[in-house]
Design an enzyme around this catalytic site. Structure first.
Site, mmCIF file in Angstrom:
data_model
loop_
_atom_site.group_PDB
_atom_site.id
_atom_site.type_symbol
_atom_site.label_atom_id
_atom_site.label_comp_id
_atom_site.label_asym_id
_atom_site.label_seq_id
_atom_site.Cartn_x
_atom_site.Cartn_y
_atom_site.Cartn_z
ATOM 1 N N CYS A 1 0.820 -1.394 0.069
ATOM 2 C CA CYS A 1 -0.114 -0.162 0.052
ATOM 3 C C CYS A 1 0.874 1.259 0.047
ATOM 4 O O CYS A 1 0.593 2.220 -0.815
ATOM 5 C CB CYS A 1 -1.019 -0.070 1.053
ATOM 6 S SG CYS A 1 -0.245 0.036 2.765
ATOM 7 N N HIS B 1 -2.580 0.000 6.984
ATOM 8 C CA HIS B 1 -2.826 0.113 5.555
ATOM 9 C C HIS B 1 -3.025 1.695 5.236
ATOM 10 O O HIS B 1 -3.617 2.436 5.959
ATOM 11 C CB HIS B 1 -3.958 -0.542 5.236
ATOM 12 C CG HIS B 1 -4.585 -0.717 3.863
ATOM 13 N ND1 HIS B 1 -3.708 -1.292 3.037
ATOM 14 C CD2 HIS B 1 -5.398 -0.221 3.019
ATOM 15 C CE1 HIS B 1 -4.135 -1.401 1.698
ATOM 16 N NE2 HIS B 1 -5.390 -0.718 1.844
ATOM 17 N N HIS C 1 -5.747 2.087 -3.546
ATOM 18 C CA HIS C 1 -4.916 1.256 -3.022
ATOM 19 C C HIS C 1 -4.263 -0.144 -3.310
ATOM 20 O O HIS C 1 -4.930 -0.463 -4.188
ATOM 21 C CB HIS C 1 -5.649 1.077 -1.389
ATOM 22 C CG HIS C 1 -6.687 0.316 -1.404
ATOM 23 N ND1 HIS C 1 -6.810 -0.759 -0.560
ATOM 24 C CD2 HIS C 1 -7.604 0.268 -2.175
ATOM 25 C CE1 HIS C 1 -7.848 -1.383 -0.741
ATOM 26 N NE2 HIS C 1 -8.624 -0.665 -1.767
#
Length: 160
Positions: A53, A104, A116
């Site tokens: 990410c 994340h 993402h």
């Protein structure tokens, strides 16, 4: 069949973002659109090998000459905090996926969606309102200047 399904869903998402009409080398939508479908790879920072990410975020922002820290946790400490209601394209959104704090991150692309690199899908677009992400949302940060924002969202095909 799974790859075809992923391709078709990615294409639909791109058109829903308006990325299908944006030049791929100058706008946020275009740069993100070029990376949709790239596989997830822990520690990855390139389209050839895959992204995690924060590696995905680094790559997109580097295309605009913007340097960011390497990890999602460190990216969450830069810039200014932004309320969810005030998000604009280019803001970074952060989530607690593993129960141990920020783990994340993604790039807000507008209309309640963020780009993402997810471990199960690779680079994709998701909705902040999806129950999985809504429950795990932590914060958002604006890590770019106004000038960088204007450059990031501009459409080079109409800027002439």
């Amino acid at each position: 069949m799974k790859k075809l399904s992923l391709f078709l869903s990615s294409t639909v998402l791109l058109f829903s973002l308006g990325a299908g009409t944006v030049s791929a080398n100058g706008s946020l939508d275009g740069n993100v659109g070029n990376l949709i479908g790239t596989p997830y790879k822990w520690g990855g920072t390139s389209k050839d090998t895959g992204f995690d990410c924060s590696g995905f975020i680094l790559t997109v922002f580097n295309q605009f000459g913007i340097d960011l820290p390497r990890t999602s946790k460190s990216q969450a400490s830069i810039g200014e905090k932004v309320a969810k209601a005030d998000l604009r394209p280019g803001d970074l959104v952060f989530f607690n996926i593993d129960g141990k704090g920020i783990s994340h991150a993604g790039i807000y692309v507008g209309d309640g969606k963020f780009a993402h690199s997810a471990s199960n899908k690779g680079v994709s677009i998701s909705k902040l309102s999806d129950s999985y992400y809504a429950k795990r949302y932590v914060t958002a940060r604006r890590a770019i200047t106004e000038d960088a924002y204007v450059h990031m969202i501009s459409n080079p095909s109409t800027a002439e």
